[in-house]
Scaffold this active site. Structure first.
Site, PDB file in Angstrom:
ATOM      1  N   ASP A  96       0.836  -1.188   0.000  1.00  0.00           N
ATOM      2  CA  ASP A  96       0.000   0.000   0.000  1.00  0.00           C
ATOM      3  C   ASP A  96       0.882   1.253   0.000  1.00  0.00           C
ATOM      4  O   ASP A  96       1.770   1.395   0.843  1.00  0.00           O
ATOM      5  CB  ASP A  96      -0.891  -0.031   1.248  1.00  0.00           C
ATOM      6  N   GLY A 224      -8.955   5.582   1.694  1.00  0.00           N
ATOM      7  CA  GLY A 224      -9.572   6.389   2.740  1.00  0.00           C
ATOM      8  C   GLY A 224     -11.040   6.051   2.927  1.00  0.00           C
ATOM      9  O   GLY A 224     -11.870   6.931   3.109  1.00  0.00           O
ATOM     10  N   THR A 270      -8.229   2.265   8.902  1.00  0.00           N
ATOM     11  CA  THR A 270      -8.635   2.899  10.158  1.00  0.00           C
ATOM     12  C   THR A 270      -9.626   2.036  10.934  1.00  0.00           C
ATOM     13  O   THR A 270      -9.531   1.923  12.164  1.00  0.00           O
ATOM     14  CB  THR A 270      -9.248   4.287   9.894  1.00  0.00           C
TER      15      THR A 270
END
Length: 322
Positions: A96, A224, A270
């Site tokens: 990534d 994201g 996240t």
């Protein structure tokens, strides 16, 4: 085959032999996305893989440059080998946000199936030159390459930007044609880190539509894209956390882009971190006298598995509306 959950007539062996490019093509045809879940240790990796196995689903497991350093090259190399030997589902290891040719080259030598070269901070010409160099090398080793155009706001590991720039549809067409990249990460309003939006949570679908019209056969990637569940944030804060300004991409928004557009890969980092932190806090709160780390990290694995199972079965799989 859909997402590997519904209507598959393939045997497991056939599915394992499909490469990532073939899965992307299948995802475009059948309107679903593969989850790309970040890991940085054995607990998070096993949590992700156990969920994928239970769901009988292909999965991308991703590591950032900082995670590669944290795990260590030799450990990671043998972790990849052991994983492929242990699980009978399609698993793709992905780098990534590789920032230069050398880190991509190293990842390929370690056994990665896919690498991302992130030249989004460069000029279009420089980005094309760098990405093409990685593509030419990677394709000789049967490794897929993800490029990036546009820029996401926020901070995550070593990725940092104080400015959001939507991907240009015209530049996307030029970029794909000149680099022969296998997939393209686009910027349509999400952000890195725990706060994905400054205002109302929504994506620039008009930009996405234009990009898809320009490059209809190119698998698109959404970075994201963690949902940052408000209930999880509340539980973490109730147990002593102090997380503020947290806002994510709702499951319904993600479901929509999987079903209606060529978003074939959605990154989740996240949410994995949040599930880990909550599981640790809950365990310490419930068992304040325990020093059994196997049980402690077992709870972390379970929490990550539950999260990943939900994402695979109810968000990225367009056949099952949440």
């Amino acid at each position: 085959i859909g997402s590997g959950l519904v209507g598959s007539e393939m045997c497991i062996r056939d599915r394992v032999c499909m490469n990532l490019k073939e899965y992307y093509k299948d995802a475009i045809n059948n309107h679903y996305a593969l989850g790309a879940f970040n890991f940085c240790n054995l607990e998070s990796l096993k949590g992700i893989l156990n969920a994928a196995k239970e769901s009988n689903s292909p999965v991308i497991v991703a590591t950032s440059e900082s995670a590669v350093k944290y795990i260590g090259d030799e450990y990671l190399k043998h972790l990849i080998l052991a994983t492929k030997k242990t699980y009978d589902i399609p698993i793709f290891f992905h780098l990534d946000h590789g920032k230069d040719f050398e880190i991509c080259k190293k990842a390929i030598k370690l056994g990665f199936d896919s690498v991302m070269i992130d030249g989004s901070s460069l000029t279009l010409k420089e980005n094309i030159e760098l990405t093409k160099k990685v593509v030419d090398y990677a394709h000789k080793h049967n490794v897929q390459v993800e490029g990036e155009l546009g820029r996401l706001l926020g901070i995550e590991d070593d990725v940092c930007s104080d400015k959001s720039i939507y991907t240009s549809p015209d530049e996307a067409k030029i970029f794909v044609e000149q680099t022969n990249v296998d997939s393209l990460a686009i910027a349509i309003g999400t952000s890195h880190g725990i706060n994905k939006f400054q205002n109302e949570p929504k994506l620039a679908i008009d930009v996405l539509k234009k990009i898809q019209r320009k490059i209809p056969n190119t698998p698109l990637v959404l970075h994201g894209a963690s949902s940052v569940d408000e209930n999880v944030i509340k539980q973490i804060n109730n147990l002593g956390g102090n997380i503020k300004k947290a806002k994510g991409v709702s499951a319904n928004i993600l479901f929509d882009v999987c079903k209606n557009y060529n978003i074939c890969k959605i990154n989740v980092d996240t949410d994995i971190r949040m599930a880990t932190v909550l599981a640790l806090k809950q365990y310490f709160n419930a068992f304040s006298d325990s020093v059994d780390t196997k049980k402690l990290f077992g709870e972390v694995q379970k929490a990550i598995s539950n999260l990943v199972s939900f994402k695979i079965q109810h968000v990225f799989n367009s056949k099952d509306r949440i």
